[in-house]
Every structure is written in C-alpha cells, then in structure tokens.
Design a protein around this motif. Structure first.
Motif, short mmCIF file in Angstrom:
data_model
loop_
_atom_site.label_atom_id
_atom_site.label_comp_id
_atom_site.label_asym_id
_atom_site.label_seq_id
_atom_site.Cartn_x
_atom_site.Cartn_y
_atom_site.Cartn_z
N TYR A 1 -32.99 71.88 96.02
CA TYR A 1 -33.31 73.12 94.54
C TYR A 1 -32.04 73.05 93.33
N ARG B 1 -37.82 66.49 88.01
CA ARG B 1 -37.48 67.65 88.72
C ARG B 1 -38.61 68.22 88.49
N GLU C 1 -25.77 73.12 84.65
CA GLU C 1 -26.65 73.00 85.69
C GLU C 1 -25.47 72.87 86.89
N TYR D 1 -33.08 61.59 84.37
CA TYR D 1 -33.74 62.36 85.38
C TYR D 1 -35.90 61.21 84.55
N TYR E 1 -35.88 74.97 89.56
CA TYR E 1 -36.33 73.75 89.73
C TYR E 1 -36.09 72.93 90.97
N LYS E 2 -37.00 71.94 91.42
CA LYS E 2 -37.24 71.33 92.90
C LYS E 2 -37.14 69.71 92.33
N ILE E 3 -36.79 68.56 93.16
CA ILE E 3 -36.57 67.42 93.57
C ILE E 3 -36.41 66.64 94.87
N CYS F 1 -35.84 68.34 100.00
CA CYS F 1 -36.38 68.14 98.36
C CYS F 1 -35.01 69.13 98.83
#
Ligand SMILES: [Fe+2]
Length: 495
Positions: free
Chosen positions: A215, A239, A201, A190, A230-232, A213
C-alpha cells in the motif's frame, strides 16, 4: 552552450522557451545553505566495484542475501561551509552481498541528470526536498505542468516491485537500477493511469503480508489537491486505486502505517499553504506549521474504502511510523516516533546538529466507541525505527532505532511490552538505521534474528557494517569498508 543542448535534449518545449528567453538554473550556491563539519556530512565521491571486506567475528551461517542501502553522498563543493539540505545530497547506492561469513561491497552514484550536472558543470540544481532547480516563475510553472524525463535525485529508500529494484524519493518517479551492478536503468514507469510525475509519493510503501501487496499514497497537487491511496501487488507494475480523499491543505506525511484491515494516515499540522504549481520555493518551503491545528488521524478500511473515519489528537510531527495493529476488542494501536512540531524538518537539514527531542508516541483508538487516547515515552532523540517485517500490521513487541547523542549514535531495542530499552553504542561511532533480518529456520520469537547497521567510525574515519544479535544487541561481527560513508537514510535486505 552545453547547458542549452542539455535542456534541449531533456526538457519540454515550454522550458526550452524560458531558457532561450534568458533564464537559467539557479546558481548552485543558492541551494547551498546548510553546513556541518561532521565527517558524516562530508562528500563521498569514490565508487567501488566489488570488494571483499575483511570480517571480524562470525556472521551467522544462515545469513545469506544482499543489504542495499541508499543515501545522500555529495553535498556540494565544501560541505563544511555550505551544503545541500541533508535530504538533498546526491544519491549513492551501497550493496553488501553476504554469504558464508563473507561480505562483498560495492557502491555507485545514482546516475541522474542532477548527478551529471554536478559532475560535469559543478552545479547542484534540481527539484528536491529543499532545493529548486529554477528561480524563474515560468520555468517552474512549465516544469510542474509538463512532465520531463529527468530522473529525480532518489536517495530515500529502496523498493522492489515486479522484479525491479527501485530507488525512491518523495518527488516522483522512482528510478530503476540493476541490483547486481548498481547501474542506473532509468525512470520506472507504472502501467496504470494514476499520476506518474509532479506528485508526492511516500518513500515508505507498506507491505501487506496477507494480500502480498504494497500500500502507498500519492498527493496530487492539481487541479485539486487529494490523497490517492493505492495498492500494488508485488509481482505487478500496476497500481490500483483504493481511495481518493480530497483535502484542502495536504499534510507533509513522510510515512504511514497499515493494519490487517486499515490504512492509517496521520495528517500533521505541517500543511501545504502555498500553491505548489505557482510557487518557485523549494518543495518543503511551501509547507507551514499551522500551530492552532491538531493532528488528524484518518483510517481507511482496506476492504470497504467508503468506511473512512477521522480522529484528532494533540499536534505532533513524525517522519516514521513504527507499526500499527488491531486487537480483538476493536482497538487499533499506532506507534510512531514523534516530534513536538515541524521545526525538525528544517533543522534536520543540518544533521547531525541541532536535533530536536523525539519520543515514542502510542495511539489507541477504540473503533467501537470512537475514542482515542495517547501516551508517550521519551529517552532523548531517536529515529529510523524498524521492526521484524514479518510483524508489519500485526502486534509487535519490539522495535529497533537509532539513538542520537552528541558523541555517538547508538542502536536501541525497545521492548514496548515491558517498556525496557537496551543499547549498543561506542564512543565516536555513528550507527545508521538498524535493519532486522529474521533467522529463517527459527521463528519462535519475534527477535530471532540479527540487526545490520552501517556505522560511521569517527575514530578510524571509516565505516563498518555491524552485525548484532537482535535478542541482546551483542556484537556478532563487524566489517570495515575501504572508505567512510556519509550519514545515509534507508535500506532493505533481499534474499
Ligand atoms: Fe524515511
């Protein structure tokens, strides 16, 4: 000598020092404790290039795309006597390319150091769920404090982000692979400053339909333990931290859920009670069921992360949230597949033996009145729930899951509104996770689509891909593979 060269190449300076001091990886036999004589727990070692599978029946003409599945495939020398925990079998990818009533199938091991060690040296040793590469304290300490470039045995789920297909496990990092060939590319990096290794994770990122996105959350173990939510965005590899919540004893949470406005963590009483950095036990053996604790539900506002609320309910454990959603009366509903306690985590190592009963747990939280109530329905043991992904985070009526009986694993469709369940099952057949695919030209009903499931046929000692009509669970088609596939974990469908 081969081992020393291997570690010189792959591990950091401190680990090398420990190895040269006379320490070596745990004997593979120390990692082999579980056993099952079931065909679904035997090794599949064969890898195939593209094979055109015969199709019995008719696959709907609109069904075009690729079902990618992942799961454990190599459990040791003699799985009938002693093998790895089900979650620690060496990872294999399976691809089913579906187009015009044809299915092309291919499969490949994830080409990790753990796989090479097993293949070349017959050693089943790595840092996994219930497996630890090292029994030596200093080696373990070094491996926890300094990231190596070794790939984890990622065998839990598939994920696609920024055009990369990733194999996920809970012990980071993700492993990238080529979707067209299933060849392993390597660890995915990342492009952000959040921790990338030596953290937990979740292997169940949740897709936000509105923001486009995902989460997810990380559990950071040192220097302080905390949840990093986090969000991506789906086209990004960066992230973005949403919230960090410090926690004294993090819970083992395999999955979580989201709604339109909230992220929901269910912290079960299965908690980290040992220092993961100092302990040489396998990962999950550092968690303890704290029987006097309740399950804590933490709700984080996506758009105002300072707005965090906690609620307590009776203790339970779950691997899989089904879905969650809000209504217009400030109610938040959460559906999970629950177990009475955390014993299932060890017992599932023997899968499919000794399964504990599970149940559908419904949680309703009224955010205006700060009230929580729960109710449950039981139909025996079921898990691997899936829904129509277009309803993720929103009101859903149906979910699909696997129901585990001794002589068969069937597929259920549960109508939550009517509390009605329908089944697909065949004696001697063991269905895997049911993946729902929506008919792209027909969205009128939530269940307009098909279910794909990889089924182990114990009678024929091979596996087949099953296509069911999602409305009534009637069989549309099946397609036998040239070999059996051991019980797998998760999969995703990509158009
Ligand atoms: Fe899972």
């Amino acid at each position: 000598m081969g081992k020393i060269i291997y570690y010189l190449k792959h591990l950091n300076f401190f680990v090398v020092l420990a190895i040269l001091a006379g320490c070596s990886p745990m004997d593979s036999k120390e990692n082999l404790k579980y056993h099952s004589s079931h065909l679904g727990r035997q090794n599949l070692l064969a890898e195939m290039d593209s094979v055109d599978l015969p199709v019995q029946g008719n696959i709907p003409s609109w069904l075009h795309g690729s079902l990618l599945r992942i799961g454990p495939s190599w459990f040791g020398d003699n799985p009938s006597k002693a093998s790895l925990h089900w979650f620690d079998g060496l990872s294999m990818l399976h691809a089913f390319e579906i187009k015009n009533n044809r299915i092309l199938y291919y499969n490949k091991f994830l080409d990790t150091e753990a796989f090479l060690r097993a293949k070349n040296e017959n050693i089943f040793a790595f840092f996994g769920f219930d497996t630890n590469l090292y029994d030596d304290f200093f080696q373990h300490l070094a491996s926890m404090l300094f990231a190596s470039d070794e790939s984890p045995n990622a065998n839990v789920n598939i994920y696609k982000v920024a055009g990369n297909y990733l194999a996920l496990t809970e012990l980071t990092p993700p492993v990238s692979f080529d979707q067209a060939t299933l060849h392993t590319v390597g660890n995915f990096v990342y492009t952000d400053s959040l921790p990338k290794a030596n953290v937990f994770e979740s292997a169940h990122p949740q897709y936000d339909l509105k923001q486009k996105c995902f989460y997810n959350y990380i559990v950071k173990f040192f220097p302080r333990t905390s949840y990093l939510i986090y969000k991506i965005f789906e086209n990004s590899s960066e992230r973005i931290l949403v919230s960090e919540i410090e926690v004294d004893k993090p819970s083992y949470m395999h999955s979580f859920s989201i709604t339109e406005n909230y992220i929901i963590l269910t912290e079960y009483p299965l908690k980290l009670t040992q220092n993961l950095v100092l302990s040489t036990k396998p990962f999950i053996k550092n968690y303890t069921w704290c029987k006097n604790d309740k399950t804590r539900i933490t709700i984080i506002n996506k758009y105002n992360p300072c707005d965090i609320r906690t609620y307590y309910t009776e203790p339970f454990f779950s691997f899989h949230h089904i879905n969650a959603y809000e209504d217009a009366n400030a109610n938040l509903f959460i559906n999970v597949v629950a177990y009475q306690d955390g014993n299932i985590v060890e017992r599932i190592g023997f899968f499919p033996e000794f399964l504990d009963p599970s149940y559908l747990l419904n949680v309703r939280i009224n955010l205006a009145e700060n009230k929580i109530n729960t109710w449950k329905t039981t139909i025996g043991t079921m898990d691997f729930p899936r829904i129509n992904p277009a309803y993720n985070g929103y009101f859903h009526r149906y979910f699909y899951a696997v129901k585990f009986d001794k002589d068969r694993h069937g597929i259920i469709k549960w109508d939550i509104q009517k509390n009605k369940v329908i089944f697909w099952a065949e004696e001697g057949c063991y269905a895997g996770e049911p993946v729902f695919i929506q008919n792209p030209s027909k969205h009128e009903h939530e269940d307009d689509g098909v279910i794909l499931s990889l089924v182990l046929d114990g009678n024929k000692k091979t596996s087949f891909l099953l296509v069911l009509d999602a409305q009534n669970l009637k069989e549309l088609a099946r397609s036998y593979l040239p070999h059996f596939v051991p019980f797998g974990l998760h999969g995703q469908f990509y158009n």
